[in-house]
Enzyme design. Structure first.
Site, short mmCIF file in Angstrom:
data_model
loop_
_atom_site.label_atom_id
_atom_site.label_comp_id
_atom_site.label_asym_id
_atom_site.label_seq_id
_atom_site.Cartn_x
_atom_site.Cartn_y
_atom_site.Cartn_z
N TYR A 118 0.86 -1.19 0.00
CA TYR A 118 0.00 0.00 0.00
C TYR A 118 0.90 1.25 0.00
O TYR A 118 1.92 1.28 0.70
CB TYR A 118 -0.86 -0.05 1.27
CG TYR A 118 -1.70 1.18 1.48
CD1 TYR A 118 -2.78 1.45 0.65
CD2 TYR A 118 -1.42 2.07 2.51
CE1 TYR A 118 -3.55 2.57 0.84
CE2 TYR A 118 -2.20 3.19 2.71
CZ TYR A 118 -3.26 3.44 1.87
OH TYR A 118 -4.02 4.54 2.07
N ASP A 183 -0.37 -7.82 5.74
CA ASP A 183 -1.51 -6.91 5.57
C ASP A 183 -2.60 -7.69 4.84
O ASP A 183 -2.43 -8.08 3.69
CB ASP A 183 -1.06 -5.67 4.79
CG ASP A 183 -2.15 -4.61 4.71
OD1 ASP A 183 -3.34 -4.98 4.65
OD2 ASP A 183 -1.80 -3.41 4.66
N LYS A 208 -11.72 -0.44 4.96
CA LYS A 208 -12.06 -1.03 3.68
C LYS A 208 -13.19 -2.06 3.84
O LYS A 208 -14.29 -1.68 4.19
CB LYS A 208 -10.80 -1.60 3.04
CG LYS A 208 -9.57 -0.67 3.13
CD LYS A 208 -9.74 0.61 2.34
CE LYS A 208 -8.68 1.67 2.65
NZ LYS A 208 -7.29 1.25 2.58
#
Ligand SMILES: *Cc1c(COP(=O)(O)O)cnc(C)c1O
Length: 383
Positions: A118, A183, A208
């Site tokens: 990310y 993650d 999310k």
């Protein structure tokens, strides 16, 4: 509720075990920032417990130390990830920061990380803002990059935004005694539970899929109790705790997580197949269509990335789909990683990570798949 119940059952009931006893049906929200404290000696002892990262029974004392609604979300997510404990933060980046500060504080400030990550995680590690240093490697370079002062191996699978899958069991062997942080924001525990494959720390941007409606910011670390104490210590000291309203929305979000992820995944798979046939589309990245997969994810997930020459025009031409960063919402989002989510990663590193100017990423929502395809097809045709 017990471990023998199925995943969907546990997603509905986790964090709610005591509600019947309390005589309520919905999760109570405790917004107190402070709590009545009459016995000073007792409170002093409890404050020391909280400062050491433990969770004494009884009054939370002050919201930065502990919050009962946040604790429900922590228990629920830990249950779904198969972890001993969960520690929730105000955002995914606050959760990542706490992990980095915890290892640096223990004298192991070196991190080995696999790109792509990310964009925000890439920036935090690359900038060294928290006093850590990083060695970037490919998955097969992890073992060779470990040093005596390495405190953490950080990976993301499927990766953002290329959706490349990494083999967590192999990475955990390569990491050896160094904790492997995975993650799991993209896959969610519905499709993949990294602890079952040898990861010791699972991180989520709860913003999310866990929240799922684009209206709550949060992060969580799921891990063993020993590491949980270390990140709670950091959270107490630095003040990164999640807000109780966010925790309420997240417990609610977890109860529909399996249904949402599976429905979005079915549409994502269908869109990936149709994109592959479209003349304006180059490579399509979708884990469900890739060869030689590690087999740790039970489906391809709800994200699709694809290459198309006039990517910015496609983003400007969609009408139903929302052009926006983020992912995991009930509505479908499209974004251009090299302009947005991965802007903070330098251009050379972006390209090395497979994030070209022609790449678009869609987070598929819960609309009818025919409507989504019609919108994408008209945008591609007009581009
Ligand atoms: C969004 C995201 C983060 C950061 O989470 P925030 O809640 O925005 O702080 C970390 N990792 C991944 C994979 C993400 O998508």
């Amino acid at each position: 509720m017990t471990q023998t119940h199925g995943f969907a059952t546990r997603a509905v009931h986790a964090g709610r075990d005591d509600l019947a006893e309390l005589g309520v049906h919905a999760v109570p929200i405790d917004l107190s920032t402070t709590y009545p404290a009459v016995d000073c000696a007792l409170e002093a002892a409890r404050i020391e417990e909280f400062a050491a990262g433990r969770q004494p029974e009884g009054s939370p004392i002050y919201q930065r130390l502990h919050n009962p609604t946040v604790a429900r979300f922590e228990a629920a997510l830990a249950e779904l990830e198969g972890a001993e404990a969960g520690v929730a933060f105000a955002s995914g980046m606050a959760a990542m920061s706490a992990c980095l500060l915890a290892v640096a504080a223990a004298g192991k400030p070196h991190v080995v990380a696999v790109r792509p990550l990310y964009g925000g995680s890439d920036h935090l590690l690359g900038s060294g803002l928290l006093g850590t240093s990083v060695t970037w490697v490919d998955a097969d370079g992890v073992a060779g990059a470990i040093r005596p002062d390495t405190g953490l191996v950080v990976v993301e699978t499927p990766a953002n935004p290329t959706l490349t899958e990494l083999d967590l069991a192999e990475l955990s062997r390569a990491a050896g005694a160094v904790p492997l942080l995975a993650d799991n924001t993209f896959a969610t525990p519905v499709l993949q539970r990294p602890i079952e494959h040898g990861a010791s720390i699972v991180l989520h941007s709860a913003t999310k899929f866990l929240g799922g409606h684009g209206d709550v910011l949060g992060g969580i670390v799921a891990c063993d109790e020993a590491f949980a104490r270390r990140v709670r210590q950091i959270r107490v000291a630095t003040g990164g705790i999640m807000h109780p309203l966010a925790a309420y929305l997240l417990v609610r979000g977890l109860s529909t997580l399996p249904v949402r992820v599976k429905a979005a995944q079915a549409s994502a798979h269908e869109l990936a197949l149709r994109l592959r046939e479209h003349p304006a589309v180059g490579e399509v990245h979708y884990p469900g269509l890739a060869e030689g997969r590690p087999g740790q994810m039970s489906g391809g997930g709800a994200l699709v990335a694809f290459a198309t020459p006039n990517a910015a025009k496609v983003v400007a031409a969609v009408e139903l789909i929302t052009p926006a960063v983020s992912l995991g919402s009930v509505d479908t989002l499209i974004q251009h990683p090299s302009s947005l989510t991965h802007r903070v990663v330098g251009e050379a590193d972006r390209h090395a990570g497979g994030i070209g100017e022609d790449l678009l990423r869609i987070s598929v929502g819960l609309e009818d798949v025919e409507d989504l395809w019609a919108d994408l097809a008209q945008a591609l045709d007009r581009s």
